[in-house]
Design a protein around this motif. Structure first.
Motif, PDB file in Angstrom:
ATOM      1  N   ASP A  97      67.677  80.115  19.274  1.00  0.00           N
ATOM      2  CA  ASP A  97      68.853  79.419  18.756  1.00  0.00           C
ATOM      3  C   ASP A  97      69.537  78.707  19.918  1.00  0.00           C
ATOM      4  N   TYR A  98      69.423  77.387  19.951  1.00  0.00           N
ATOM      5  CA  TYR A  98      69.986  76.625  21.066  1.00  0.00           C
ATOM      6  C   TYR A  98      71.509  76.526  20.998  1.00  0.00           C
ATOM      7  N   LYS A  99      72.095  76.891  19.878  1.00  0.00           N
ATOM      8  CA  LYS A  99      73.553  76.867  19.769  1.00  0.00           C
ATOM      9  C   LYS A  99      74.187  78.113  20.378  1.00  0.00           C
ATOM     10  N   ALA A 100      73.390  79.177  20.481  1.00  0.00           N
ATOM     11  CA  ALA A 100      73.883  80.411  21.090  1.00  0.00           C
ATOM     12  C   ALA A 100      73.756  80.307  22.618  1.00  0.00           C
ATOM     13  N   SER A 101      74.347  81.240  23.338  1.00  0.00           N
ATOM     14  CA  SER A 101      74.284  81.222  24.806  1.00  0.00           C
ATOM     15  C   SER A 101      72.894  81.649  25.278  1.00  0.00           C
ATOM     16  N   PHE A 102      72.442  81.051  26.384  1.00  0.00           N
ATOM     17  CA  PHE A 102      71.151  81.421  26.975  1.00  0.00           C
ATOM     18  C   PHE A 102      71.229  81.198  28.482  1.00  0.00           C
ATOM     19  N   ASP A 103      70.267  81.818  29.207  1.00  0.00           N
ATOM     20  CA  ASP A 103      70.296  81.752  30.667  1.00  0.00           C
ATOM     21  C   ASP A 103      69.264  80.746  31.194  1.00  0.00           C
ATOM     22  N   ILE A 104      69.258  80.530  32.507  1.00  0.00           N
ATOM     23  CA  ILE A 104      68.370  79.549  33.134  1.00  0.00           C
ATOM     24  C   ILE A 104      66.892  79.916  32.955  1.00  0.00           C
ATOM     25  N   PRO A 105      66.468  81.185  33.198  1.00  0.00           N
ATOM     26  CA  PRO A 105      65.048  81.513  32.981  1.00  0.00           C
ATOM     27  C   PRO A 105      64.562  81.193  31.573  1.00  0.00           C
ATOM     28  N   SER A 106      65.397  81.484  30.577  1.00  0.00           N
ATOM     29  CA  SER A 106      65.005  81.179  29.192  1.00  0.00           C
ATOM     30  C   SER A 106      64.922  79.669  28.969  1.00  0.00           C
ATOM     31  N   ALA A 107      65.811  78.926  29.633  1.00  0.00           N
ATOM     32  CA  ALA A 107      65.759  77.468  29.522  1.00  0.00           C
ATOM     33  C   ALA A 107      64.455  76.933  30.109  1.00  0.00           C
ATOM     34  N   LEU A 108      64.007  77.533  31.223  1.00  0.00           N
ATOM     35  CA  LEU A 108      62.751  77.097  31.839  1.00  0.00           C
ATOM     36  C   LEU A 108      61.557  77.392  30.937  1.00  0.00           C
ATOM     37  N   VAL A 109      61.528  78.609  30.365  1.00  0.00           N
ATOM     38  CA  VAL A 109      60.428  78.961  29.454  1.00  0.00           C
ATOM     39  C   VAL A 109      60.410  78.015  28.261  1.00  0.00           C
ATOM     40  N   SER A 110      61.567  77.772  27.695  1.00  0.00           N
ATOM     41  CA  SER A 110      61.645  76.920  26.503  1.00  0.00           C
ATOM     42  C   SER A 110      61.252  75.486  26.816  1.00  0.00           C
ATOM     43  N   LEU A 111      61.657  74.988  27.995  1.00  0.00           N
ATOM     44  CA  LEU A 111      61.281  73.635  28.391  1.00  0.00           C
ATOM     45  C   LEU A 111      59.761  73.536  28.539  1.00  0.00           C
ATOM     46  N   GLY A 112      59.155  74.558  29.134  1.00  0.00           N
ATOM     47  CA  GLY A 112      57.697  74.572  29.266  1.00  0.00           C
ATOM     48  C   GLY A 112      56.999  74.601  27.922  1.00  0.00           C
ATOM     49  N   VAL A 113      57.526  75.396  26.988  1.00  0.00           N
ATOM     50  CA  VAL A 113      56.940  75.470  25.644  1.00  0.00           C
ATOM     51  C   VAL A 113      57.062  74.126  24.939  1.00  0.00           C
ATOM     52  N   LEU A 114      58.212  73.470  25.082  1.00  0.00           N
ATOM     53  CA  LEU A 114      58.386  72.143  24.494  1.00  0.00           C
ATOM     54  C   LEU A 114      57.388  71.150  25.094  1.00  0.00           C
ATOM     55  N   GLY A 115      57.169  71.272  26.408  1.00  0.00           N
ATOM     56  CA  GLY A 115      56.199  70.400  27.065  1.00  0.00           C
ATOM     57  C   GLY A 115      54.797  70.623  26.544  1.00  0.00           C
ATOM     58  N   MET A 116      54.432  71.897  26.348  1.00  0.00           N
ATOM     59  CA  MET A 116      53.103  72.198  25.803  1.00  0.00           C
ATOM     60  C   MET A 116      52.932  71.606  24.406  1.00  0.00           C
ATOM     61  N   GLY A 117      54.018  71.546  23.673  1.00  0.00           N
ATOM     62  CA  GLY A 117      53.957  70.968  22.336  1.00  0.00           C
ATOM     63  C   GLY A 117      53.677  69.469  22.344  1.00  0.00           C
ATOM     64  N   LEU A 118      53.871  68.837  23.499  1.00  0.00           N
ATOM     65  CA  LEU A 118      53.613  67.399  23.605  1.00  0.00           C
ATOM     66  C   LEU A 118      52.165  67.073  23.958  1.00  0.00           C
ATOM     67  N   LEU A 119      51.370  68.090  24.263  1.00  0.00           N
ATOM     68  CA  LEU A 119      50.038  67.825  24.806  1.00  0.00           C
ATOM     69  C   LEU A 119      49.127  67.094  23.830  1.00  0.00           C
ATOM     70  N   ALA A 120      49.102  67.512  22.581  1.00  0.00           N
ATOM     71  CA  ALA A 120      48.246  66.820  21.604  1.00  0.00           C
ATOM     72  C   ALA A 120      48.695  65.363  21.413  1.00  0.00           C
ATOM     73  N   PRO A 121      50.006  65.088  21.238  1.00  0.00           N
ATOM     74  CA  PRO A 121      50.428  63.681  21.150  1.00  0.00           C
ATOM     75  C   PRO A 121      50.113  62.876  22.406  1.00  0.00           C
ATOM     76  N   VAL A 122      50.288  63.489  23.581  1.00  0.00           N
ATOM     77  CA  VAL A 122      50.043  62.750  24.828  1.00  0.00           C
ATOM     78  C   VAL A 122      48.568  62.393  24.972  1.00  0.00           C
ATOM     79  N   ILE A 123      47.681  63.353  24.729  1.00  0.00           N
ATOM     80  CA  ILE A 123      46.258  63.037  24.903  1.00  0.00           C
ATOM     81  C   ILE A 123      45.785  62.068  23.823  1.00  0.00           C
TER      82      ILE A 123
END
Length: 362
Positions: free
Chosen positions: A42-68
């Protein structure tokens, strides 16, 4: 033959575009996980920097099929292929066709866009709309519906079947699979066979199967490490196995191997190709088999020893890497013959050439 080479060229171009995203996303996930992060629900709730990094990486992985998919379509049809290619990748994600679906969609829509560019005729006033509206719209409409209702279904079945098969493998089956993948990855030191193994491992990474990536990384480091071990053994037992120039190449290949760059072994393999290739392939196969059997996984597809802490079982990875490297090193030490007497290097003591008798006439 030419068409086959073109298909390979488009795939390799797309992989070169995709790899920075894979590496960056994988490292973000690894850093976030190592520091105690988790995927943000839930991005509306509070979260810390490590969780932001994990989530950013997961979002990036989700772009792999569109990018290739977009990169393949761009490589085939230039800019008009970008938007339809990205959309095919998004469809592949949505229907669960993943990496394979993204690649297939990119090829199909890319060649369809190329066909439209060569054959679709429009009035003079509409020619300016062709690359930015008409071609992207028609190609996205036709191939998009094809992906949703025709092509997507068998790709999803194939992806799910492969994923299910790999996750269900146990014991000796896992060892055999890891050995085959490891041997392929080490066979030609970054050449076409290595690229096939790498592409297969990268595709499985997108499906959440991390073990093949660890095998790929291990197999890329076994050749330089193994050759260095054989050189060390030759010094230890005072048995000459390499010429001075080969020893200089080994000193360069070893640090390259730490960074997962296998190509440093090529000059050494060129001198004694059968023994070096066979030893490196067997060592990487055994090491890759153990890595796969022990369930070592890597969320990052590249980086060598620097990303080992991010793996699921880093110590077991190092043990498997050591086993494979030792096998390669011992095989080379026992198998290689003593090199013929070296020709003394005379770069600084070259015989002077007397040119006084040379005459130029016109």
């Amino acid at each position: 033959m030419l068409k086959k080479m073109q298909v390979k060229k488009h795939a390799l171009t797309a992989i070169s575009y995709m790899l920075p995203l894979v590496v960056a996303s994988g490292l973000l996930i690894a850093i976030g996980n190592l520091t105690g992060g988790s995927v943000i629900e839930d991005y509306k709730a509070s979260f810390d920097i490590p969780s932001a990094l994990v989530s950013l990486g997961v979002l990036g992985m989700g772009l792999l099929a569109p990018v290739i998919s977009g990169a393949i379509a761009y490589s085939i049809a230039d800019r008009p292929g970008i938007a339809p290619g990205l959309l095919m990748g998004l469809i592949a994600n949505a229907i669960g066709a993943g990496f394979l679906g993204g690649m297939l969609g990119g090829f199909i829509v890319g060649y369809f866009v190329l066909f439209l560019r060569k054959n679709l005729k429009v009035p003079k006033w509409a020619e300016g709309l062709m690359p930015m509206m008409i071609i992207p719209l028609i190609s996205s409409l036709v191939i998009g519906l094809l992906m949703f209702f025709v092509l997507g279904v068998p790709i999803v079945w194939a992806t799910e079947g492969l994923t299910s098969f790999l996750t269900s493998m146990q014991g000796s089956m896992r060892f055999v699979f890891g050995a085959i993948l490891g041997g392929m990855a080490a066979f030609d030191f970054g050449g076409p066979v290595n690229k096939v193994a790498s592409l297969f491992a990268d595709g499985l990474l997108l499906e959440g199967i991390y073990e093949p990536e660890a095998v790929k990384i291990l197999a890329s480091m076994v050749p330089p490490f193994g050759v260095a071990i054989s050189w060390g053994l030759s010094k230890l037992f005072q048995k000459k196995r390499y010429t001075k120039s080969e020893e200089d190449n080994i000193k360069i290949a070893l640090p390259m191997g730490i960074c997962m760059i296998t190509e440093g072994v090529i000059p050494i393999a060129a001198v004694d190709i059968v023994r070096v290739v066979a030893s490196c392939t067997i060592g990487a196969a055994v090491g890759g088999g153990f890595s796969m059997m022990w369930g070592v996984g890597s969320p990052v597809p590249s980086g060598g020893m620097f990303i080992v802490p991010a793996m699921t079982h880093p110590i077991l990875f190092c043990v498997a890497l050591l086993i494979g490297s030792l096998i390669t090193g011992v095989m080379l030490f026992l198998w290689k013959k003593e090199p013929a007497a070296e020709i003394e290097e005379t770069s600084s003591e070259e015989e002077e050439v007397d040119l006084s008798d040379v005459k130029i006439t016109f």
